[in-house]
Design an enzyme around this catalytic site. Structure first.
Site, PDB file in Angstrom:
ATOM      1  N   CYS A 115       0.862  -1.184   0.000  1.00 25.14           N
ATOM      2  CA  CYS A 115       0.000   0.000   0.000  1.00 25.14           C
ATOM      3  C   CYS A 115       0.896   1.231   0.000  1.00 25.14           C
ATOM      4  O   CYS A 115       1.736   1.383   0.895  1.00 25.14           O
ATOM      5  CB  CYS A 115      -0.867  -0.024   1.253  1.00 25.14           C
ATOM      6  SG  CYS A 115      -1.861   1.460   1.429  1.00 25.14           S
ATOM      7  N   GLY A 124      -2.921  10.573   0.708  1.00 23.54           N
ATOM      8  CA  GLY A 124      -3.138  11.420  -0.467  1.00 23.54           C
ATOM      9  C   GLY A 124      -4.182  10.915  -1.440  1.00 23.54           C
ATOM     10  O   GLY A 124      -4.606   9.763  -1.396  1.00 23.54           O
ATOM     11  N   SER A 172      -7.143   4.075  -5.729  1.00 21.49           N
ATOM     12  CA  SER A 172      -8.316   4.370  -4.912  1.00 21.49           C
ATOM     13  C   SER A 172      -8.550   5.869  -4.961  1.00 21.49           C
ATOM     14  O   SER A 172      -7.630   6.655  -4.745  1.00 21.49           O
ATOM     15  CB  SER A 172      -8.064   3.929  -3.465  1.00 21.49           C
ATOM     16  OG  SER A 172      -9.127   4.352  -2.633  1.00 21.49           O
ATOM     17  N   LEU A 196     -16.768   5.466  -1.483  1.00 23.87           N
ATOM     18  CA  LEU A 196     -18.147   5.978  -1.515  1.00 23.87           C
ATOM     19  C   LEU A 196     -18.625   6.370  -0.110  1.00 23.87           C
ATOM     20  O   LEU A 196     -19.029   7.493   0.107  1.00 23.87           O
ATOM     21  CB  LEU A 196     -19.070   4.920  -2.141  1.00 23.87           C
ATOM     22  CG  LEU A 196     -20.455   5.434  -2.527  1.00 23.87           C
ATOM     23  CD1 LEU A 196     -20.391   6.457  -3.642  1.00 23.87           C
ATOM     24  CD2 LEU A 196     -21.373   4.273  -2.926  1.00 23.87           C
ATOM     25  N   CYS A 256      -5.815   0.695   8.672  1.00 24.55           N
ATOM     26  CA  CYS A 256      -6.421   1.935   8.192  1.00 24.55           C
ATOM     27  C   CYS A 256      -6.478   2.969   9.298  1.00 24.55           C
ATOM     28  O   CYS A 256      -6.985   2.703  10.373  1.00 24.55           O
ATOM     29  CB  CYS A 256      -7.876   1.700   7.782  1.00 24.55           C
ATOM     30  SG  CYS A 256      -8.051   0.839   6.275  1.00 24.55           S
TER      31      CYS A 256
END
Ligand code: SAH
Ligand code: SF4
Length: 372
Positions: free
Chosen positions: A108, A168, A200, A223, A343
């Site tokens: 990631c 970012g 993403s 979303l 996350c």
């Protein structure tokens, strides 16, 4: 141009490197040779590029360099995940994480130091924007991870997937991200499959509209809400590009790919905000005719946020409603808790342009769809 400034070959995609060799009156195949040295063998010293003539190596030494960002800290988790903190030219630091899972290894990476979009649940957004990473700093994360994982020495490549889900908004650093993506997928550098490289985005519609002319990477959309009223509270960019406009734009890109890939819908579940059963039902209706997979991300708390993570039961209920409506739904699992690599837990140091009272503010990088 200042003649003393050397061009950084790490900033060049294949096309740009060929153009550069053109300026040295060299044939395009030189670009392929040099890409292999840099990105497949990890060599940055021109003297070690032994299939180049001595005169070309000398010419390169006087006009060019291969400059990559540097690792300033490193953590290894008990579960095999690794996290690196990387210093970029602007003075900020960003983070990247490697998550191994059987034969798959997902990296990631970040595209900007900080972010200007200020989503209400995101620690990167809380620290504001500092700088766009250069192409060399974006692809350099892949280079550094390969070096750290021993891939150049052993020629065993453990990175099979790359997700642009770090710090970012990738589509607000369009040109550099496009060049980095092309290096990720180019056979003379990392040669990753287009299915295994994912951008993403929070929904920068004009950039999604022109994406097809630059890449065929996979696409994930943040979303987070089934209607404009709620989404505008969570993702302020929605006020500019509302859900119907966004989904249409994404559909245009997905159709242009001409294969069976579908968009991934990312939905961060925040307790009491967007995790009610009614939200799941509304989401199912919204996406009824939109080909996609849904990735639920339980909110990862951080210091400056009052939001909380929903219970496992509430996540399971949300998932079940969507599954019963016919969707493929994954729940992002938190890995590497011991090194803070989930996350919203990763912390970068972003040189703060907006708050002058303190030199640094803390930031967060968000991870990871190992299940994309
Ligand atoms: N700017 C891009 C990519 C980086 S964010 C984007 O917004 O898509 C990567 C993912 O992590 C996004 O889906 C984002 O919504 C999610 N995310 C950010 N902060 C989070 C947090 N605290 N908990 C859970 N997910 C988070
Ligand atoms: Fe930026 Fe993505 Fe964070 Fe929103 S979620 S502030 S777009 S990094």
């Amino acid at each position: 141009m200042n003649k003393n400034v050397r061009v950084n070959l790490a900033d060049f995609s294949l096309g740009k490197l060929e153009a550069f060799f053109g300026t040295l009156n060299e044939k395009p195949f030189r670009a392929r040779q040099v890409l292999k040295w840099i990105h497949q063998r990890g060599v940055t010293n021109f003297d070690q590029m032994t299939d180049l003539s001595k005169s070309l190596r000398d010419a390169l030494k006087s006009t060019a360099e291969v400059k990559l960002p540097s690792v300033i800290d490193h953590h290894a988790s008990a579960d095999g995940s690794r996290k690196w903190i990387i210093q970029v030219e602007s003075g900020s630091s960003v983070e990247m994480v490697f998550i191994p899972e059987g034969s798959r290894g997902t990296l990631c990476i970040s595209s900007q130091a900080g972010c200007s979009l200020d989503c209400s649940f995101c620690a990167t957004g809380k620290q504001g924007f500092n700088s766009n990473l250069t192409t060399g700093e974006i692809i350099g994360q892949l280079w550094l991870a390969n070096a750290e994982l021993g891939a150049f020495a052993t020629e065993t490549h453990r990175i099979s997937n790359v997700v642009m889900m770090g710090m970012g908004e990738p589509l607000l650093n369009f040109d550099n991200v496009m060049d980095a993506l092309s290096l990720m997928m180019c056979d003379f550098s990392y040669g990753l499959s287009k299915r295994k490289v994912t951008i993403s985005t929070s929904g920068v519609v004009p950039a999604i509209d022109r994406l097809k002319d630059y890449t065929d990477a996979s696409l994930a959309i943040s979303l987070h809400a089934p209607n404009d009223e709620l989404r505008s509270q969570l993702v302020p960019l929605n006020k500019k590009f509302p859900i119907d406009v966004l989904l249409k734009s994404v559909q245009g890109y997905m159709r242009s790919l001409g294969d069976r890939r579908v968009a991934v819908i990312e939905y961060t579940l925040i307790a009491g905000i967007n995790d009610h059963r009614q939200h799941a039902r509304e989401l199912a209706v919204l996406l009824k005719t939109f080909p996609c997979k849904i990735n639920l991300i339980p909110f990862n708390p951080f210091l400056q946020s009052d939001y909380t993570r929903p219970s496992n039961t509430s996540v399971a209920n949300f998932r079940k409603i969507l599954q019963e409506a016919g969707f493929t739904v994954t729940v992002r699992t938190t890995r590497a808790d011991d090194i803070g690599a989930a996350c919203g837990q990763l912390v970068g140091q972003v040189l703060d342009k907006t708050r002058r009272s303190s030199r640094y503010s803390q930031g967060t990088m968000n991870l990871i769809s190992s299940d994309l």
